[in-house]
Scaffold this motif. Sequence first.
Motif, short mmCIF file in Angstrom:
data_model
loop_
_atom_site.label_atom_id
_atom_site.label_comp_id
_atom_site.label_asym_id
_atom_site.label_seq_id
_atom_site.Cartn_x
_atom_site.Cartn_y
_atom_site.Cartn_z
N THR A 4 10.25 14.45 19.09
CA THR A 4 8.82 14.69 19.01
C THR A 4 8.11 14.11 20.20
N ALA A 5 8.57 12.92 20.62
CA ALA A 5 7.97 12.25 21.77
C ALA A 5 8.16 13.08 23.03
N ALA A 6 9.37 13.68 23.15
CA ALA A 6 9.65 14.48 24.33
C ALA A 6 8.75 15.70 24.40
N ALA A 7 8.59 16.37 23.26
CA ALA A 7 7.74 17.55 23.21
C ALA A 7 6.29 17.19 23.51
N LYS A 43 10.32 23.24 29.42
CA LYS A 43 11.33 24.18 28.92
C LYS A 43 11.94 23.68 27.63
N TYR A 44 12.19 22.36 27.56
CA TYR A 44 12.79 21.76 26.37
C TYR A 44 11.86 21.92 25.16
N ALA A 45 10.56 21.67 25.39
CA ALA A 45 9.59 21.80 24.29
C ALA A 45 9.51 23.25 23.81
N ASP A 46 9.52 24.19 24.76
CA ASP A 46 9.46 25.61 24.38
C ASP A 46 10.71 26.03 23.61
N GLU A 62 23.18 34.84 21.26
CA GLU A 62 21.89 34.34 21.72
C GLU A 62 21.60 32.95 21.15
N MET A 63 21.94 32.76 19.88
CA MET A 63 21.76 31.45 19.25
C MET A 63 22.60 30.39 19.94
N ALA A 64 23.85 30.74 20.26
CA ALA A 64 24.74 29.80 20.92
C ALA A 64 24.21 29.44 22.31
N ARG A 65 23.69 30.45 23.01
CA ARG A 65 23.17 30.21 24.36
C ARG A 65 21.95 29.30 24.32
N LEU A 66 21.03 29.58 23.40
CA LEU A 66 19.82 28.77 23.30
C LEU A 66 20.13 27.34 22.84
N SER A 67 21.08 27.22 21.94
CA SER A 67 21.46 25.88 21.46
C SER A 67 22.05 25.05 22.59
N LYS A 68 22.86 25.70 23.42
CA LYS A 68 23.45 24.98 24.56
C LYS A 68 22.37 24.59 25.57
N GLU A 69 21.43 25.49 25.84
CA GLU A 69 20.35 25.18 26.77
C GLU A 69 19.52 24.00 26.25
N LEU A 70 19.27 24.01 24.95
CA LEU A 70 18.49 22.93 24.35
C LEU A 70 19.23 21.60 24.45
N SER A 71 20.53 21.64 24.18
CA SER A 71 21.34 20.42 24.25
C SER A 71 21.42 19.90 25.68
N ASP A 72 21.65 20.80 26.63
CA ASP A 72 21.76 20.38 28.04
C ASP A 72 20.44 19.80 28.54
N ALA A 73 19.35 20.43 28.18
CA ALA A 73 18.05 19.93 28.62
C ALA A 73 17.74 18.57 27.99
N GLY A 74 18.13 18.43 26.73
CA GLY A 74 17.86 17.18 26.02
C GLY A 74 18.56 15.99 26.64
N MET A 75 19.71 16.20 27.28
CA MET A 75 20.44 15.10 27.91
C MET A 75 19.63 14.45 29.02
#
Length: 387
Positions: A4-7, A43-46, A62-75
């Motif tokens: 939440t803080a990141a967003a 991008k992470y918040a979006d 598409e779900m797998a791709r978005l999940s990976k993007e979210l995880s990578d950005a979160g790092m």
Amino acid sequence: MASTAAAAAARKAKPTPLVGSELAGKSNLTPRIHEKLKILQTKYADLNQRMSGDVSGLGREEMARLSKELSDAGMLVDPYSRLLQHYDELVELQQMIVSKDKSLHEMAQEEKKETLEAIAECEREIISKLLPRDTAEKANAILELRAGTGGDEASLFCGELTSMYQRFCQARGWKFNRMSFSEDGDRVREAVIEVSGHNVFGVLMFESGTHRVQRVPATEGQGRIHTSTVTVAVLPEAVDVHVEIKESDLRIECCRASGAGGQHVNTTDSAVRVTHIPTGISVENQQERSQIQNREKAMKILRARLYDMERQRLERERRASRNKLIGTGDRSEKIRTYNFAQNRVTDHRINFSLYDIEGMLNGSEPLQNIIDQLRIQHDLDELANLD
């Protein structure tokens, strides 16, 4: 799934924090990197908002791709959000420090030290995640030392450096296996060692180069300082999947071993020389009495050299594409000086000196300190070349 803080930090879209002179010249994150990280926050918040909503219309891929993007950005977003929080804390502490309240002033001074340490730690975490590590860094290593200019004094220093690395490796719990060793008492002309353990090449990779010693030899009657050199090469140990060597590309020769070792070495064709015909690289080994064992060791060294040759070629291409000059990887450079009269060890690549030759040659904290400084500079150089 998301912080939440990141967003919230992304939605605020604050400019890069300025915290006065406390970080002037100390922060390793350039304004350009801050800009990129803020774009990543957005991008992470979006992505988080999209994944938290109705995803029933998304396919599996598409779900797998978005999940990976979210995880990578979160790092990266997670440590960067913490970094921004520490920046804000530092601004508040600076305001408290100028307060006339003495107790408030002292408390703020103490907390400022902790906050600066936290900022440095967040920056290190961000840098480590921004820079992809060379996969070879996790490999075992082949350590090669050879006496250079300086005659007997160079051979003596080669023996001292070999002992230094042995102590350093043993302190880390690494295996130190002599593959080939040419010695005469305390004098070592050449040593080839296999070092096995966790992340060996990643730690020792900066030791490659020419090591120079300046001191008065024991045989010098007039007290004159002599300069001698030892070359050190650290190669990532290759495994079969890394390097393919065709049997037809090899020329294998057997001959009688030479040197100290008694009558046996003069009567048995146990020494083995393996030459890789396409590259001309030749490796000779006579450490073992068995011809088979000598061939196995020679092949292991040959495979490591071929792997390192290919790895360096790819590294040169990668660096050239980013218009980065290669300097510190050239083994012909004098990378380090050991000056006994001044009790000084200087690494010329980073202009870093320490004054504890005894501790250095014991393979203890001074050596680790220099390696750490080289790693920091290496990462900063790589960071400066990020697009």
